[in-house]
Structures are given as structure tokens and as C-alpha cells.
Design a protein around this motif. Sequence first.
Motif, mmCIF file in Angstrom:
data_model
loop_
_atom_site.group_PDB
_atom_site.id
_atom_site.type_symbol
_atom_site.label_atom_id
_atom_site.label_comp_id
_atom_site.label_asym_id
_atom_site.label_seq_id
_atom_site.Cartn_x
_atom_site.Cartn_y
_atom_site.Cartn_z
ATOM 1 N N ARG A 12 0.834 -1.210 0.000
ATOM 2 C CA ARG A 12 0.000 0.000 0.000
ATOM 3 C C ARG A 12 0.867 1.258 0.000
ATOM 4 N NH1 ARG A 12 -2.338 0.962 4.774
ATOM 5 N NH2 ARG A 12 -0.827 -0.337 5.809
ATOM 6 N N ARG A 13 0.451 2.228 -0.775
ATOM 7 C CA ARG A 13 1.034 3.576 -0.676
ATOM 8 C C ARG A 13 0.220 4.299 0.383
ATOM 9 N NH1 ARG A 13 4.221 5.750 -5.006
ATOM 10 N NH2 ARG A 13 4.449 4.182 -6.624
ATOM 11 N N VAL A 14 0.899 4.784 1.402
ATOM 12 C CA VAL A 14 0.182 5.505 2.456
ATOM 13 C C VAL A 14 0.605 6.971 2.424
ATOM 14 C CG1 VAL A 14 -0.166 3.476 3.916
ATOM 15 C CG2 VAL A 14 1.890 4.846 4.201
ATOM 16 N N LEU B 150 3.592 -1.081 -5.715
ATOM 17 C CA LEU B 150 2.782 -0.426 -4.698
ATOM 18 C C LEU B 150 1.482 0.090 -5.306
ATOM 19 C CD1 LEU B 150 5.452 1.654 -2.746
ATOM 20 C CD2 LEU B 150 4.585 -0.632 -2.225
ATOM 21 N N ARG B 151 0.414 -0.038 -4.550
ATOM 22 C CA ARG B 151 -0.890 0.448 -5.013
ATOM 23 C C ARG B 151 -1.321 1.643 -4.187
ATOM 24 N NH1 ARG B 151 -2.349 -3.893 -2.335
ATOM 25 N NH2 ARG B 151 -1.696 -5.786 -3.030
#
Length: 134
Positions: free
Chosen positions: A104-106, A133-134
Motif C-alpha cells: 500500500r502507498r500511504v 505499490l498500489r
Amino acid sequence: MSVNHHGLPSRVPAIAEIGRLLGDPAVGEADKCAALQLVVQDHADLDEVEAQSALWAIAQMGMQSGAGHEQAQQALLTCAPQWLSMGDVALSVMDCYQALFGLRRVDEARFVIAQLNALALKDAELAMRLAQLR
């Protein structure tokens, strides 16, 4: 005895012991938090090898759920910008990031991701991993 780039004794063995403690389910949360704080407190003084050891140690705490996981995430986000300016630690930062955040991209990590993206221009493996990364 090995020395770091400052000519001082290497802290890798101590950092490895901290990592062992951070990953040990029998160690109390308060003790883990205190050990993690030692890493964060001294992160700017670590050399490249010590920083890679510290990233491994942070990831050990991140393998648990709850407050410790969140503290490990914050430790990475605090330390990574300094360590990414060192040289060849980008893949270790990416390993730790994925251990703590998955794919995850945070939003909290946008600065670290931006630094990784800049380094990925010269590193095909890092570019490939960032693309996941999403």
C-alpha cells in the motif's frame, strides 16, 4: 572489533540484539518501545551498515499487530529520509516499508516514497518494486 565510518566500534551487534528483542513475543510492549526509541534516537549517527541493521530491527517489531506495529511504522518514516541520503540502503528501506505497510502507498509515507522514486531512476530493481505499490 569492527569499526563504523566514524572510527567508532560498530553498533551492528547491539542493533541486532535490539531487533531480536523487538521480534520476541515474550518481551513486553514497554520494553520494545524503549528499545525502538534507542534506534530512532541515534538514527542520524548510524553508518550505512548500521542503518541496514536498524531497518531489519524495525521490521521485526512491525511483524506484530497493534501499537508496536504502528510505532515501527512511525520509526521507519522518521529514520528513512536520513538513511536514504546515505547511499545503498534504498532496497533495505523498501524491504522494511513492505514489511510494515505491505504493497500500500500511504499518505504518511509520501516523502519517503518520493525519495525512493528519485533513487529508482538509477536502480531498476527498486523501480520494479515501487511499481508494485498500489
